[in-house]
Design an enzyme around this catalytic site. Structure first.
Site, PDB file in Angstrom:
ATOM      1  N   LYS A  47      27.092  79.717  45.733  1.00 34.77           N
ATOM      2  CA  LYS A  47      26.308  79.929  46.973  1.00 34.77           C
ATOM      3  C   LYS A  47      26.086  81.425  47.212  1.00 34.77           C
ATOM      4  O   LYS A  47      25.006  81.852  47.606  1.00 34.77           O
ATOM      5  CB  LYS A  47      27.029  79.309  48.173  1.00 34.77           C
ATOM      6  CG  LYS A  47      26.824  77.803  48.280  1.00 34.77           C
ATOM      7  CD  LYS A  47      27.488  77.273  49.545  1.00 34.77           C
ATOM      8  CE  LYS A  47      27.167  75.798  49.765  1.00 34.77           C
ATOM      9  NZ  LYS A  47      27.951  75.224  50.870  1.00 34.77           N
ATOM     10  N   LEU A  68      28.985  68.838  29.998  1.00 40.59           N
ATOM     11  CA  LEU A  68      28.155  68.368  28.877  1.00 40.59           C
ATOM     12  C   LEU A  68      28.922  67.520  27.863  1.00 40.59           C
ATOM     13  O   LEU A  68      28.333  66.745  27.126  1.00 40.59           O
ATOM     14  CB  LEU A  68      27.555  69.569  28.126  1.00 40.59           C
ATOM     15  CG  LEU A  68      26.411  70.324  28.791  1.00 40.59           C
ATOM     16  CD1 LEU A  68      25.989  71.487  27.913  1.00 40.59           C
ATOM     17  CD2 LEU A  68      25.231  69.406  29.055  1.00 40.59           C
ATOM     18  N   ALA A  88      21.638  73.904  31.127  1.00 39.14           N
ATOM     19  CA  ALA A  88      23.006  74.174  30.643  1.00 39.14           C
ATOM     20  C   ALA A  88      23.091  74.047  29.135  1.00 39.14           C
ATOM     21  O   ALA A  88      22.554  73.124  28.548  1.00 39.14           O
ATOM     22  CB  ALA A  88      23.977  73.184  31.285  1.00 39.14           C
ATOM     23  N   LYS A 164      21.034  75.596  18.823  1.00 44.35           N
ATOM     24  CA  LYS A 164      19.808  75.421  19.606  1.00 44.35           C
ATOM     25  C   LYS A 164      18.766  74.633  18.816  1.00 44.35           C
ATOM     26  O   LYS A 164      18.049  73.793  19.364  1.00 44.35           O
ATOM     27  CB  LYS A 164      19.227  76.778  20.030  1.00 44.35           C
ATOM     28  CG  LYS A 164      20.067  77.573  20.997  1.00 44.35           C
ATOM     29  CD  LYS A 164      20.462  76.826  22.254  1.00 44.35           C
ATOM     30  CE  LYS A 164      19.438  76.804  23.339  1.00 44.35           C
ATOM     31  NZ  LYS A 164      19.935  76.231  24.610  1.00 44.35           N
ATOM     32  N   PRO A 189      12.762  80.298  25.305  1.00 41.73           N
ATOM     33  CA  PRO A 189      12.752  81.714  25.690  1.00 41.73           C
ATOM     34  C   PRO A 189      13.355  82.613  24.610  1.00 41.73           C
ATOM     35  O   PRO A 189      14.211  82.193  23.828  1.00 41.73           O
ATOM     36  CB  PRO A 189      13.613  81.772  26.955  1.00 41.73           C
ATOM     37  CG  PRO A 189      14.185  80.410  27.145  1.00 41.73           C
ATOM     38  CD  PRO A 189      13.846  79.564  25.961  1.00 41.73           C
ATOM     39  N   SER A 204      23.072  88.934  26.893  1.00 44.58           N
ATOM     40  CA  SER A 204      21.911  89.805  26.623  1.00 44.58           C
ATOM     41  C   SER A 204      21.950  91.021  27.562  1.00 44.58           C
ATOM     42  O   SER A 204      21.677  92.149  27.149  1.00 44.58           O
ATOM     43  CB  SER A 204      20.589  89.033  26.762  1.00 44.58           C
ATOM     44  OG  SER A 204      20.535  88.363  27.988  1.00 44.58           O
TER      45      SER A 204
END
Length: 344
Positions: A47, A68, A88, A164, A189, A204
Site C-alpha cells: 500500500k 505460483l 508475476a 521466459k 518487454p 535492471s
C-alpha cells in the site's frame, strides 16, 4: 475518470515493479483490482508503494495470498474477474545451480493461471513474457527483431532467458490445445527501468545504482533495449482492452538500444544528479571476459559484449496506439527517483 466498477482485473505479483504500476494505472482508470501477493504480511508495504506512485481509488483494491508454485487460492483469485494480467514470474538474484529452479515455476505458474482463468470464464489474459523469448539465438547482423522471432530454448542459455522462452511457449501451446472463449495476449518487454516507488528495486535498476554509487570501475560495451515501467503498465492495459490484440505478442521497447557508456553519458548530462562517481572509462571486452572467470555474475553478459541488436516496436505502436517515452528521459527519471528515496 470514474467508470463502471463492473470490470474486475486480477494482477498477479502486485508487489513487483511492473505489477505495482499496473495496479496504479488500473485504479486511476476506475477498475476494480485484485492482486496476488505471496504473503498477506506484505499488504502494508505494498500500500505504501502504491501511494508513493500516487494511486487513488484504493478502496477498489483487494489482496489475496497465492504462490505460483501451488494451486492454493488461485480459483479464489480469478473468481469473478473479467481480465487477468499475469505479471508475476520468478527472477533470480544470480544464475541458479539448477536451471529448473526458475524454469519449472515460470512454466507451471503460467499454465496454472491460464487453466484457472479459463475455468472462471475470464475474457482475456495478458501475460508478461520478455524480449528474452525473442532475441537471444538469432544472429543479430542485418536482422530487425520483431514479434515473429523466437529464442531457441534448446541452445545453451542463461536460466532466466530459457525460463521466459519455455513459459511463453507453454502458454501458447495451452491456448492451442484448450481452445475456448478465453483470449491470450503476450507482452515482451526489454530491460525495464523507470521511477522506483521505494527502497526495493529490480535488478535492471541495480545497474543505475551501481553507476551512480561508483561500484562500477568502468562501463562494459554492453547494449540493450530500455522501456519505462509506466509504458509497460500502459501496454498491458491497452493489450487488455483492444480487440485487435487477441492472440498477438507485442515487443515493448523505446526507440533504439543504448549501451552502458551511453547510459553513463545521459546521467552525466543531468545537472540534478550526483554524478561524480559515474565512471568515464570504457572497459575493453577482453577485460570483462577475464573478470568473468573470477566473478560468475558477469558470465551471462560475456556473449552479448559488443553485440548491437535492432529492435522494432512498430507493431505495438500501430496496433495498440502505444507511444513509449524516450529512453534518455526514463534513465534520468529512474536516477532522480533513486536520489529522492536516498538509495544513492
Amino acid at each position: 475518470m470514474e467508470r463502471s466498477k463492473k470490470e474486475t482485473v486480477l494482477v498477479t505479483g502486485g508487489s513487483g515493479f511492473v505489477g505495482s504500476y499496473c495496479i496504479i494505472q488500473l485504479l486511476k482508470e476506475g477498475y476494480t483490482v485484485r492482486t496476488t501477493i505471496r504473503s498477506l504480511d506484505k499488504i502494508d508495504s505494498l500500500k505504501e508503494t502504491l501511494l508513493a506512485g500516487e494511486a487513488n481509488n484504493m478502496q477498489n483494491l483487494t489482496f489475496i495470498a497465492a504462490n505460483l508454485t501451488s494451486d492454493e487460492n488461485w480459483d479464489k483469485a480469478v473468481e469473478g474477474c473479467d481480465y487477468v494480467l499475469h505479471v508475476a514470474s520468478p527472477f533470480p538474484a544470480g544464475e541458479p545451480k539448477n536451471e529448473n529452479e526458475i524454469i519449472i515455476p515460470a512454466r507451471d505458474g503460467a499454465i496454472r493461471i491460464l487453466r484457472t482463468a479459463q475455468a472462471a470464464k475470464v475474457k482475456r489474459v495478458v501475460l508478461t513474457s520478455s524480449f528474452a523469448a525473442i532475441g537471444y539465438t538469432i544472429n543479430p547482423k542485418n536482422h530487425v527483431f520483431t514479434e515473429t522471432d523466437w529464442t531457441d530454448p534448446n541452445v545453451k542459455l542463461p536460466a532466466y532467458i530459457k525460463s521466459k522462452t519455455i513459459a511463453e511457449r507453454a502458454a501458447w501451446d495451452f491456448m492451442e490445445k484448450n481452445a475456448g472463449a478465453m483470449e491470450l495476449v503476450v507482452i515482451n518487454p526489454v530491460g525495464i527501468f523507470g521511477p522506483v516507488l521505494g527502497k526495493k528495486f529490480s535488478s535492471s535498476i541495480g545497474m543505475i545504482v551501481q553507476l551512480l554509487s561508483g561500484k562500477m570501475p568502468g562501463t562494459p560495451q554492453l547494449s540493450f533495449g530500455i522501456v519505462d515501467v509506466r509504458d509497460v503498465a500502459d501496454i498491458h492495459i491497452k493489450a487488455m482492452k483492444n480487440p485487435a490484440a487477441n492472440g498477438q505478442r507485442f515487443l515493448a521497447t523505446s526507440d533504439g538500444m543504448i549501451s552502458f557508456p551511453g547510459i553513463a553519458k545521459v546521467l552525466k548530462a543531468d545537472s540534478n544528479l550526483p554524478v561524480d562517481k559515474v565512471p568515464s572509462k570504457i572497459l575493453p571486452n577482453w577485460l570483462v571476459k577475464v573478470s568473468s572467470w573470477f566473478k560468475p555474475e558477469l558470465k551471462p553478459i560475456v556473449p552479448q559484449l559488443g553485440v548491437v541488436k535492432t529492435l522494432s516496436n512498430a507493431k505495438a505502436k500501430s496496433v495498440l496506439n502505444w507511444s513509449p517515452r524516450p529512453k534518455e528521459a526514463t534513465i534520468r527519471e529512474t536516477a532522480e527517483s533513486l536520489v529522492n528515496f536516498k538509495i544513492v
